[in-house]
Design an enzyme around this catalytic site. Sequence first.
Site, short mmCIF file in Angstrom:
data_model
loop_
_atom_site.label_atom_id
_atom_site.label_comp_id
_atom_site.label_asym_id
_atom_site.label_seq_id
_atom_site.Cartn_x
_atom_site.Cartn_y
_atom_site.Cartn_z
N TYR A 50 -2.71 -1.63 10.40
CA TYR A 50 -2.75 -1.84 8.95
C TYR A 50 -1.44 -1.35 8.32
CZ TYR A 50 -4.23 -1.36 4.06
OH TYR A 50 -4.31 -1.46 2.68
N SER B 221 0.86 -1.19 0.00
CA SER B 221 0.00 0.00 0.00
C SER B 221 0.90 1.23 0.00
CB SER B 221 -0.85 -0.01 1.28
OG SER B 221 -1.49 1.24 1.44
N1 NAP Z 1 -8.50 -0.05 -1.99
C1 NAP Z 1 -7.51 0.63 -1.47
O1 NAP Z 1 -7.62 1.85 -1.26
C2 NAP Z 1 -6.21 -0.05 -1.16
C3 NAP Z 1 -5.08 0.74 -0.92
C4 NAP Z 1 -3.88 0.12 -0.62
C5 NAP Z 1 -3.79 -1.26 -0.57
N2 NAP Z 1 -4.91 -2.02 -0.80
C6 NAP Z 1 -4.77 -3.48 -0.69
O2 NAP Z 1 -5.34 -4.11 -1.81
C7 NAP Z 1 -5.81 -5.41 -1.43
C8 NAP Z 1 -7.22 -5.60 -1.96
O3 NAP Z 1 -8.11 -4.73 -1.30
P1 NAP Z 1 -9.38 -4.05 -2.01
O4 NAP Z 1 -9.20 -2.61 -1.97
O5 NAP Z 1 -9.65 -4.72 -3.29
O6 NAP Z 1 -10.52 -4.36 -0.92
P2 NAP Z 1 -11.77 -5.37 -0.94
O7 NAP Z 1 -12.65 -5.15 -2.11
O8 NAP Z 1 -12.35 -5.28 0.42
O9 NAP Z 1 -11.06 -6.76 -1.17
C9 NAP Z 1 -10.46 -7.49 -0.16
C10 NAP Z 1 -10.73 -8.95 -0.42
O10 NAP Z 1 -10.06 -9.70 0.58
C11 NAP Z 1 -10.91 -10.76 0.96
N3 NAP Z 1 -10.59 -11.15 2.33
C12 NAP Z 1 -10.62 -10.42 3.46
N4 NAP Z 1 -10.31 -11.16 4.52
C13 NAP Z 1 -10.08 -12.41 4.05
C14 NAP Z 1 -9.73 -13.64 4.66
N5 NAP Z 1 -9.58 -13.74 5.99
N6 NAP Z 1 -9.56 -14.72 3.87
C15 NAP Z 1 -9.73 -14.64 2.54
N7 NAP Z 1 -10.07 -13.51 1.89
C16 NAP Z 1 -10.24 -12.41 2.66
C17 NAP Z 1 -12.34 -10.21 0.86
O11 NAP Z 1 -13.28 -11.25 0.59
P3 NAP Z 1 -14.14 -11.95 1.76
O12 NAP Z 1 -14.66 -10.84 2.63
O13 NAP Z 1 -15.21 -12.69 1.03
O14 NAP Z 1 -13.22 -12.87 2.47
C18 NAP Z 1 -12.22 -9.30 -0.36
O15 NAP Z 1 -12.60 -9.97 -1.54
C19 NAP Z 1 -5.69 -5.48 0.10
O16 NAP Z 1 -4.53 -6.19 0.44
C20 NAP Z 1 -5.55 -4.03 0.51
O17 NAP Z 1 -4.85 -3.87 1.70
C21 NAP Z 1 -6.10 -1.44 -1.09
#
Ligand code: NAP
Length: 255
Positions: free
Chosen positions: A157, A144
């Site tokens: 986080y 991130s």
């Molecule tokens: N969006 C941002 O602003 C941002 C910024 C920096 C980094 N990131 C990183 O990008 C990655 C993806 O995030 P996103 O933004 O796409 O958010 P998101 O839409 O909430 O996706 C996160 C995914 O992780 C899954 N997940 C959560 N806990 C889990 C567990 N215990 N076991 C298996 N799956 C799990 C969730 O599915 P379930 O709930 O069905 O398990 C969901 O599909 C993350 O690592 C996040 O830290 C995002």
Amino acid sequence: MTQTPLDLKAAVVCITGGGSGIGLGLAEKFLQAGSTVIITGRRESALKAAQESLPKLHTFQNDVAEASERTKLAAWLLENHPKLNILINNAGIMRRVNATSQAEDWAETQKEIAINLEAPIHLMQLLTTHFLKQPEAAFINLSSGLAFVPPTFAPVYGATKAAIHQFTMASRHAYANTKVRLVEIVPPQVQSNLGGTEKGEPTEAFCKSVFERLAAGELEIGYNKSEEWRQAPRQVHEQVSAGMAKMMRPPQISI
Ligand SMILES: NC(=O)c1ccc[n+]([C@@H]2O[C@H](COP(=O)([O-])OP(=O)(O)OC[C@H]3O[C@@H](n4cnc5c(N)ncnc54)[C@H](OP(=O)(O)O)[C@@H]3O)[C@@H](O)[C@H]2O)c1
């Protein structure tokens, strides 16, 4: 930092947490390139919806917070997809907390660490022997922009993401003389369940840019703000981090 591009037509890719957000956006790009793609996640409903919109997806319900589930996922992948050669450690959660709160719940804190940090390290351990035998392979970790700029409003986080950044860099050197490459994707705020839907970069544009750079062989990939932050000096990191204090939750203190 670049390496010879991977053959994405022949790739077999597992994306943890691929049922929504960035994971699902990347899954679509890999499918379009001709890869075989497996997505995982806890919610069967999200996996089903993803498969309905992208019928070629393979799915596996799994909770990466649990060590036994991670072992089960690795065994299932090796049995059902023996040519697996890319793991994208994408599953993640972000809890907005105030570090001074006395009411912080350790079980919730521990789960955040398990999902964001333990899971990528453990899954890499479980798949290393297999990946080293493949003609080419990649571990791709999601950190991130907040790995570089400590988020005052989400300190655990930020710590997990900074650790993933370090771990990916260290592993890249360790695997240097093998066919396994280590890639880090460094998202800025992107529209998703985690990033929020009002602010942030559009998911499609972010995933398109990341995929193009991945396909070109880049090893550390940011986007707009996170590209700027990952290259900025420490002084800038301190300033932005201090400015984030206003986004903190009020402390929960009992006297
Ligand atoms: N969006 C941002 O602003 C941002 C910024 C920096 C980094 N990131 C990183 O990008 C990655 C993806 O995030 P996103 O933004 O796409 O958010 P998101 O839409 O909430 O996706 C996160 C995914 O992780 C899954 N997940 C959560 N806990 C889990 C567990 N215990 N076991 C298996 N799956 C799990 C969730 O599915 P379930 O709930 O069905 O398990 C969901 O599909 C993350 O690592 C996040 O830290 C995002």
